[in-house]
Design an enzyme around this catalytic site. Structure first.
Site: not given
Ligand code: BG6
Length: 442
Positions: A349, A165
């Site tokens: 993801e 990201e």
């Molecule tokens: C993604 C990331 O953007 O979102 C992850 O690659 C992250 O590392 C996931 O855990 C969830 O987002 P957040 O902001 O709740 O940690």
């Protein structure tokens, strides 16, 4: 009636080093920016740090057994730059590589393909002290670290991605300041965009040089950008928000150009053959998707816009206030396919946070997460039927972990982690998804 996924569709789970490993001082690991940030009072919910996290560093055999139980055939992990180069560059820390050797050998033994992402936000402090992603020299230093990892694992690993990201890092870490290193600096944000793109390009070249048979792709978090209100000022904010969030770290990689309206701001940073380095040919597009993003005008910020909460009444929401909107997932896949000339796509993801609780008999029943996966996988099937070239799906995440600034207060896992004991408890969604994977259909 069952709707089947294509034969050979790749099912996986994703996680990252800093969020799961713990053992931050073990075997010569150096400090990362996130160690410093999490230990700074007021930065994370409840002052949580990832010093122990899920203790995956020691419990990885149990975690890999959970992957086997789920039925996945791929695991997307990240290697921690400060484990391998404690000072970011210079002397390799052999014990850092040894850890990932143990993990990768066990994954392969279990028939699970390791996908290595070379950076999931845990930059060595020594590199940040020299300017981090603000400093264009970091691009080459990063690629040297990446080349070490790629060369070491190229006999066993066939899929690499440079950076998780790169669209989130400039915006959230250097502009909004709610990720390490926690800066709010317009110039730093612009510089980080270009350095990250350069680091990506140099790393793609490193994969071609060190592992010619491996595949390489980018991993980016995208979702449609929408106005908080329907008016002209908000529509205007969407144009800039869309450019900053979705285009500025993807168009250069896939189209070789910086998009308007930000291109003129970045042009002074471009040198020599930068754009050729950045736009190396790739093998796949790694798409992370969670939700649509809402924006509005905000004169107090350097860009004049900011992300807003979802409009009132819009729902349902997850536990981190993200709108559950499977149609936005389909919309994003269509956009990616059309704009970047039908790349091979892996969903690298997708998942949701809900407020899970243990029942008295130590079970976790999470119907909201099952409904989320069911709806999103349904849209994924729609997208595949429309002809988009989607080859696999990685759920985020195998288990609850350190959710960055939110600490351990939010849970995205298919497996519940009872942090006081570190016991792993598969949730109802784990058993449900295992059924989907087993029959390769919904
Ligand atoms: C993604 C990331 O953007 O979102 C992850 O690659 C992250 O590392 C996931 O855990 C969830 O987002 P957040 O902001 O709740 O940690």
């Amino acid at each position: 009636m069952m709707r089947a996924f294509p034969k050979n569709f790749l099912w996986g789970v994703a996680a990252s080093a800093y969020q799961t490993e713990g053992a931050v001082e073990k075997d010569g690991r150096g400090q990362s920016v996130w160690d410093v940030y999490a230990h700074t009072p007021g930065r994370t919910t409840n002052g949580d740090t990832a010093d122990i996290a899920c203790d995956h560093y020691h419990r990885y055999p149990e975690d890999i057994a959970l992957m086997s139980g789920l039925g996945v055939k791929a695991y997307r992990l990240s290697t921690a730059w400060p484990r391998i180069y404690p000072h970011g560059k210079g002397q390799v820390n052999r014990r850092g590589l040894d850890f990932y050797d143990r993990v990768i050998d066990l994954l392969l033994h279990e028939g699970i393909e390791p996908w290595i992402c070379l950076h999931h936000w845990d930059m060595p402090v020594a590199i940040e002290e020299k300017g981090g992603w603000r400093n264009r020299d970091t691009a080459r230093i990063f690629a040297d670290y990446a080349a070490t990892v790629i060369a070491h694992f190229s006999d066993r690993v066939k899929r690499f991605a440079p950076i998780n990201e790169p669209n989130v890092i400039p915006w959230v870490a250097y502009n909004v300041g709610r990720h390490a290193p926690g800066q709010q600096d317009y110039a730093a944000c612009l510089a980080a965009i270009h350095t990250l793109n350069l680091a990506h390009g140099h790393t793609v070249k490193a994969v071609r040089a060190e592992a010619p048979k491996a595949e390489v792709g980018n991993i980016v978090s995208l979702g449609p950008v929408r106005p908080h209100y329907q008016d002209a000022a908000h529509e205007q904010a969407v144009v800039l928000g869309d450019c900053l969030w979705r285009r500025v770290t993807v168009d250069p990689l896939w189209l070789g150009i910086y998009p308007e309206p930000i291109a003129s701001e970045i042009e002074p940073l471009i040198q020599g053959d930068d754009m050729d380095v950045i736009s190396q040919k790739m093998d796949f597009f790694g798409l992370n998707h969670y939700n649509p993003v809402f924006v509005g005008p905000n004169p107090t910020t350097s860009f004049g816009i900011s992300e807003t909460p979802p409009p009132i009444g819009m729902g349902p929401l997850t536990d981190v206030n993200w709108v559950v909107d499977p149609d936005a997932f389909l919309e994003q896949i269509r956009d990616t396919s059309a704009r970047y000339n039908k790349p091979v796509i892996y969903i690298t993801e997708n998942g949701a946070s809900f407020a899970d609780a243990l029942t008295p008999d130590r079970k976790v029943i999470d119907p909201d997460r099952i409904a989320y996966f069911n709806a999103y996988l349904g849209r994924l099937l729609d997208a595949i039927e429309e002809g988009h070239d989607i080859r696999g799906y990685f759920a985020w995440s195998l288990m609850d972990n350190f959710e960055w600034g939110r600490g351990f207060s939010k849970r995205f896992g298919l497996v519940y982690v009872d942090y006081p004991t570190l016991q792993r408890i598969p949730k109802a969604s784990y058993h449900w998804l295992s059924g989907v994977i087993g029959q390769n259909g919904l």
